[in-house]
Enzyme design. Structure first.
Site, PDB file in Angstrom:
ATOM      1  N   SER A 115      44.909  35.872  36.751  1.00  0.00           N
ATOM      2  CA  SER A 115      43.797  36.300  37.607  1.00  0.00           C
ATOM      3  C   SER A 115      43.623  37.812  37.496  1.00  0.00           C
ATOM      4  CB  SER A 115      44.065  35.907  39.065  1.00  0.00           C
ATOM      5  OG  SER A 115      45.130  36.668  39.597  1.00  0.00           O
ATOM      6  N   SER A 117      43.993  40.152  39.856  1.00  0.00           N
ATOM      7  CA  SER A 117      44.557  40.906  40.978  1.00  0.00           C
ATOM      8  C   SER A 117      45.218  42.218  40.553  1.00  0.00           C
ATOM      9  CB  SER A 117      45.575  40.054  41.738  1.00  0.00           C
ATOM     10  OG  SER A 117      46.738  39.837  40.962  1.00  0.00           O
ATOM     11  N   LYS A 172      52.769  41.926  40.785  1.00  0.00           N
ATOM     12  CA  LYS A 172      52.205  43.004  41.607  1.00  0.00           C
ATOM     13  C   LYS A 172      52.959  44.290  41.319  1.00  0.00           C
ATOM     14  CE  LYS A 172      49.731  39.872  43.841  1.00  0.00           C
ATOM     15  NZ  LYS A 172      48.288  39.717  43.578  1.00  0.00           N
ATOM     16  N   SER A 297      43.288  41.123  45.870  1.00  0.00           N
ATOM     17  CA  SER A 297      44.689  40.834  45.608  1.00  0.00           C
ATOM     18  C   SER A 297      45.342  40.246  46.837  1.00  0.00           C
ATOM     19  CB  SER A 297      45.432  42.123  45.206  1.00  0.00           C
ATOM     20  OG  SER A 297      46.824  41.892  45.127  1.00  0.00           O
TER      21      SER A 297
END
Length: 343
Positions: A115, A117, A172, A297
């Site tokens: 994705s 994010s 992340k 996110s």
């Protein structure tokens, strides 16, 4: 159909059923568990053939040749203590599976960006190598640390098991480490860190880091997803995201939406919230994560902290990058991103 082919088909069917059962249990390391079991099975067969069947065959070949007075052909030797095709194939896989298991469990694990994010740092279609040894050598199933090699640092890009969905891997950036106080201003979208003191929250004579930001500009290389079609393909806004440089513990690019949203009502695990500023105090043994695509996110702002045990490793390199958008087929290769270091 030969017995060996039938045995192989049955083995595949059993393996597939076991895989689906593990998926149903939502275990955090389904593929690793399957890889370990298959490696053990193939290893047992390899050892049995290597240390039992082959020595026994050699002894019988010698006796047969002494009794008949002639040298047996390779075909004739294989007829003595024969090994089924399925068993031989599985045992031959053992060295390869053992190598892959060691490599994937303790050194490097591949990861694909699913994705946006982490845009613009990481793009949909990027294939990464994750350093499994960066934060400790861990057992591959329960993820208990066997040998300490380091801790996640502020600014690292890490892969981890999602706290609420441990069978899913997230990626992340580490913003806060244990004891840090993290402040995020939803109105200005700025971060401030109050560094910990010896791993504990600091309340006086503290080191404070106010993140700085460059002037935002439209990024024509990306779009803003605002929904999905019935077939699952994304719907893009006419607006473009804003790209800017964030300078904190590290310097990197981030994305903002042109319009400032107010998502503070969805934030969780916070210690204090006032005038669009939310504070989180990172507990011992946990980390605060955020995506570089700040308005798109799902991260620690919404579902809380990441336990150290959930961390898989540090995202180190991009080894392949397919030119594609979320939910679409690739149209080429982004050659400029091949074999680049993640910052």
């Amino acid at each position: 159909m030969s017995k060996s082919n039938l045995s192989f088909i049955i083995l595949l069917a059993v393996g597939y059923a076991f895989w689906k059962w593990l998926d149903y249990l939502a275990l955090p390391n389904t593929f690793t568990i399957l890889l370990i079991l298959l490696t053990v099975l193939c290893g047992v067969l390899w050892c049995y053939h290597r240390f039992v069947v082959l020595p026994k065959r050699t002894r019988q070949v010698i006796r047969q040749e002494q009794r008949t007075g002639k040298t047996l052909t390779n075909e004739e030797k294989l007829q003595i203590e024969p090994i089924s095709e399925t068993s031989e194939m599985l045992s031959s896989l053992f060295p390869v599976l053992a190598f892959v298991l060691i490599l994937r469990s303790f050194l490097f694990e591949p990861f694909q960006i699913p994705s946006g994010s982490m845009e613009p740092t990481l793009r949909v279609g990027d294939f990464l190598l994750v350093e499994k040894y960066a934060y400790g050598i861990k057992d591959p199933v329960f993820q208990n640390t066997i040998i300490e090699t380091g801790k996640p640092q502020r600014g690292d890009v890490v892969v981890f098991k999602a706290p609420k969905e441990p069978n899913i891997d997230y990626i992340k950036r580490v913003v806060g480490i244990p004891g840090d106080r993290v402040f995020y201003n939803e109105a200005t979208r700025q971060l401030t860190l109050v560094y910990n003191k010896e791993g504990k929250p600091c309340n006086y004579s503290c080191d404070v880091k106010h993140f700085s930001y460059s002037d935002p500009k439209e990024d024509d290389n990306f779009g803003i997803i605002i929904g999905q079609e019935r077939d699952g393909s994304p719907i893009y806004s006419d607006e473009k995201p804003l790209v800017l440089t964030e300078t904190g513990d590290v310097e990197h690019l981030i994305h903002w939406d042109p319009q400032i949203p107010n998502a503070t009502y969805m934030y969780q695990a916070y210690a204090n919230q006032e005038n669009y500023v939310t504070e989180w105090v990172v507990p011992e043994g946990n980390y605060f994560m955020m995506g570089d695509n700040r308005n798109h996110s799902s991260d620690s702002r919404f579902w809380g902290f990441v336990p150290e045990k959930n961390i898989v490793g540090r995202a180190a390199y991009i080894w392949l990058s397919l030119d594609k958008k979320q939910g679409q087929w690739p149209t080429g290769i982004r050659t400029e991103r091949l074999f680049t270091t993640i910052k």
